[in-house]
Design an enzyme around this catalytic site. Structure first.
Site, short mmCIF file in Angstrom:
data_model
loop_
_atom_site.label_atom_id
_atom_site.label_comp_id
_atom_site.label_asym_id
_atom_site.label_seq_id
_atom_site.Cartn_x
_atom_site.Cartn_y
_atom_site.Cartn_z
N GLY A 360 0.82 -1.21 0.00
CA GLY A 360 0.00 0.00 0.00
C GLY A 360 0.85 1.26 0.00
O GLY A 360 1.95 1.30 -0.57
N SER A 361 0.38 2.29 0.70
CA SER A 361 0.95 3.63 0.56
C SER A 361 2.35 3.79 1.13
O SER A 361 3.01 4.81 0.85
CB SER A 361 0.02 4.66 1.20
OG SER A 361 -1.20 4.73 0.47
N VAL A 362 2.86 2.85 1.93
CA VAL A 362 4.25 2.98 2.38
C VAL A 362 5.19 2.94 1.18
O VAL A 362 6.32 3.42 1.25
CB VAL A 362 4.65 1.88 3.39
CG1 VAL A 362 3.93 2.06 4.71
CG2 VAL A 362 4.40 0.50 2.84
N ASN A 363 4.71 2.41 0.06
CA ASN A 363 5.54 2.34 -1.15
C ASN A 363 5.66 3.69 -1.85
O ASN A 363 6.48 3.85 -2.76
CB ASN A 363 4.94 1.31 -2.12
CG ASN A 363 5.95 0.77 -3.11
OD1 ASN A 363 7.03 0.36 -2.71
ND2 ASN A 363 5.61 0.78 -4.39
N SER A 416 -1.35 11.09 1.95
CA SER A 416 -1.35 9.82 1.21
C SER A 416 -2.31 9.86 0.03
O SER A 416 -3.17 8.99 -0.14
CB SER A 416 -1.72 8.66 2.15
OG SER A 416 -1.30 7.43 1.61
#
Length: 647
Positions: A360-363, A416
């Site tokens: 998810g958004s940690v990428n 995000s």
């Protein structure tokens, strides 16, 4: 008529008299002696000469065979005594020679502070030959000797007494009355107790066993793994974890002892014949980078949080941001049977290393770092972010409803925004994005010593259609492990240099000398300036200012600057071959303190309840423990307020 009869009778009589000698009657023999002497003399000598010659021939052949046999035996005797004596003597010695393996002491596993996580101890296993015991009692010369059954009851009662019930009387009786020719029985016991039993009752044998013990129980079980006794190898061998991957280092080299026995059948060793041919070489101890106290806390906090948010499980890792050393690595699986022991299989698996997931958004850190590195964006660059974006026929929206928003690039990261991230990723381009994916270590194993490590899944760049590229920058369509995710943020915390994580610090040889493991070669991902910029931007994620709120203010820690990134990814649904709307992975990766990073924490929670799609609170709790445990100084000043949305 009568005259003819008489005349006819005479010739027949004459004929009978002439044929009689051929019949060999006594009369014909007498007649031949009188009137046929010459014929008798001719036949008699022929029979005599034939018999004598035949006997002489037989005697000659017999003598010849006897001579040949004697010569052959003599030759064999000369060969045996003169040429094969040494070899035959060695073979005879070998048959009476017993070779015994001297087990090598297996090395221990220690944590970073020298606390023992795994060690080996010596024990004994009892065995018996019930049939032989009965036979010995029957053949005893002592008239007062107890019968076989009486002797067995006596032995069983004694074993129960000296082992304090560890090998019960009932268990021993069942074994001794089994009628088996040979069998092991009972639990492992102390060598001194086993010696006492054998000295009193030689009919009970004892066999060496080594036992692997884990004084910390389940603490660090996913890292340490397990090892157990292998009967065929007569030693302890690793099963999983470091016990398996470092088996050669821990096992050492077995020694060899020989002794002579009186007879093959008895196996009794001749006193004074034992000698060591090769001494055993103990295995090396292994010191880890893991702090078992921190590991204990992380295990408990992760289990508690997974339970509180109704998740299926989760994983967490703490890295030293400067060295990449693993300080703690935990996994939680509450779907497993809770009645299992402290080192049950649910604790021995290591999903943080072996099981990838979509992050998810940690990428989004990849797009952020690439845009800053290549001068595409500055932290205060303003993007007019619509509610959706079309890419390759796919429509992507943000997680919240909104019209067109004037977000700074810092705001895109802190809030995000999928749309803002993809707007930036299009400008960065597939090639530069793909290059950064590799530099951040995705799609490749980290090289940590733990077995079963997964490289995650990154599709080949030649397969990146516009539709697929609409997923990758926002953390879908590719997968990584928790260890890989933490490694990405370690690179930013360490001035742009990613150091592959490691869990083994050093080995300590049998001589007591400690040998440090070589530090992995660092990989420059982005410049120091870019890393510092991205790190400062990530402070806005935990910001809690009115109108400028990030996605994870609950990760903030009073007195410390914190940088991090949230992530929520839909899990694939195999039934529809699509993404599920009800099952998610919740992630958080961050560094502490942001102004001088010491530690990186990566967390993944598997399918929490809908109202708890965040791992930020757990990050806060782990970070708070780190600051107390390692006396991390407070940040010199609070993080400055950053503009996320232009008013």
């Amino acid at each position: 008529m009568a005259s003819r009869d008489r005349q006819g009778a005479k010739p027949r009589q004459a004929n009978r008299s002439k044929r009689a000698p051929r019949r060999g009657t006594a009369a014909s023999g007498a007649k031949l002696a009188r009137g046929g002497g010459s014929a008798a003399r001719r036949r008699g000598p022929r029979k005599s000469r034939f018999g004598v010659a035949s006997n002489r021939r037989r005697f000659g052949i017999g003598r010849m065979l006897l001579v040949l046999a004697l010569v052959s035996a003599g030759v064999k005797l000369v060969v045996v005594q003169g040429f094969e004596a040494s070899a035959l003597s060695e073979r005879a010695d070998d048959q009476l020679l017993t070779k015994t393996t001297i087990p090598a002491q297996r090395g221990s596993i220690l944590d970073s502070e020298g606390r023992v996580l795994a060690f080996s101890s010596e024990s004994r296993k009892l065995y018996a030959n019930p049939k032989l015991l009965d036979q010995q009692q029957r053949e005893s010369d002592n008239p007062e000797a107890p019968s076989g059954p009486e002797k067995k009851r006596e032995i069983a009662a004694y074993i129960d007494k000296v082992t304090n019930g560890r090998v019960s009387e009932r268990e021993t009786l069942r074994a001794l009355f089994s009628g088996e020719q040979f069998l092991y029985f009972g639990s492992l016991i102390d060598p001194a107790v086993a010696r006492e039993i054998h000295d009193k009752y030689p009919q009970i044998g004892t066999e060496y066993r080594a036992v692997r013990q884990y004084p910390a129980g389940s603490v660090g079980a996913g890292i340490v793994g397990s090892a157990s006794w292998r009967k065929g190898k007569n030693k302890i061998l690793g099963n999983v974890g470091l016990e398996s991957s470092l088996d050669g280092t821990l096992s050492g080299e077995d020694g060899l002892r020989i002794s002579h026995t009186a007879r093959i059948s008895t196996g009794l060793v001749i006193p004074g014949t034992k000698r060591t041919i090769r001494p055993a070489e103990p295995g090396s101890d292994v010191r880890l980078t893991v702090d078992s106290d921190l590991q204990f806390v992380l295990d408990r906090k992760l289990d508690s949080y997974v339970r509180d948010v109704g998740a299926e499980g989760g994983s967490a890792v703490v890295l030293d941001s400067r060295t990449g050393e693993v300080r703690a690595l935990a996994n939680s699986d509450l779907s497993a049977d809770p009645s299992q022991g402290s080192r049950a299989s649910r604790h021995l698996s290591n999903p943080a290393v072996t099981t990838p997931y979509e992050p998810g958004s940690v990428n989004k850190i990849i797009t952020a770092a690439g845009a800053i590195e290549h001068g595409i964006m500055r932290p205060d660059s303003v993007l007019r972010v619509p509610s959706k974006i079309e890419m390759g026929g796919a429509t992507v929206r943000d997680a919240w409803q909104h019209g067109t928003l004037p977000l700074t690039f810092t705001g895109v990261l802190a809030k995000s925004s999928n749309v803002g991230t993809l707007m930036t990723a299009k400008r960065l381009g597939k090639d530069r994005f793909g290059e950064l994916v590799k530099k951040f270590g995705l799609g490749s194993e980290t090289g940590i010593a733990l077995p079963g490590e997964s490289s995650g899944v990154v599709p080949p760049t030649k397969q990146w259609s516009d539709t697929r590229f609409a997923n990758l920058p926002i953390g879908q369509g590719l997968s990584m492990t928790v260890l890989q995710m933490a490694g990405m943020y370690q690179a930013i915390a360490n001035d742009g240099v990613r150091i592959p994580p490691r869990v083994v610090d050093s080995t300590i040889g049998p001589d007591g000398q400690e040998h440090q493991r070589s530090a992995p070669q660092g990989v420059r991902v982005v410049s120091e300036r870019t890393a510092d910029t991205v790190k400062n931007m990530l402070r806005a994620v935990v910001q809690d200012e009115r109108g400028q709120r990030g996605t994870a203010p609950r990760a903030a820690l009073a007195g410390y600057q914190v940088s991090g990134k949230t992530g929520t990814a839909q899990q694939p649904d195999p039934e529809c071959d699509c993404y599920s709307n009800s099952q998610h992975w919740a992630t958080f990766a961050g560094m502490l303190p942001a102004d001088n990073p010491r530690y990186v924490i990566g967390i993944m929670i598997d399918d929490p309840d809908r109202g708890h799609l965040t791992a930020a609170p757990l990050f806060h709790d782990v970070a708070a423990d780190l600051t107390r445990r390692y006396d991390i100084p407070l940040s010199g000043e609070p993080a400055p307020e950053m503009t996320l949305r232009v008013r």
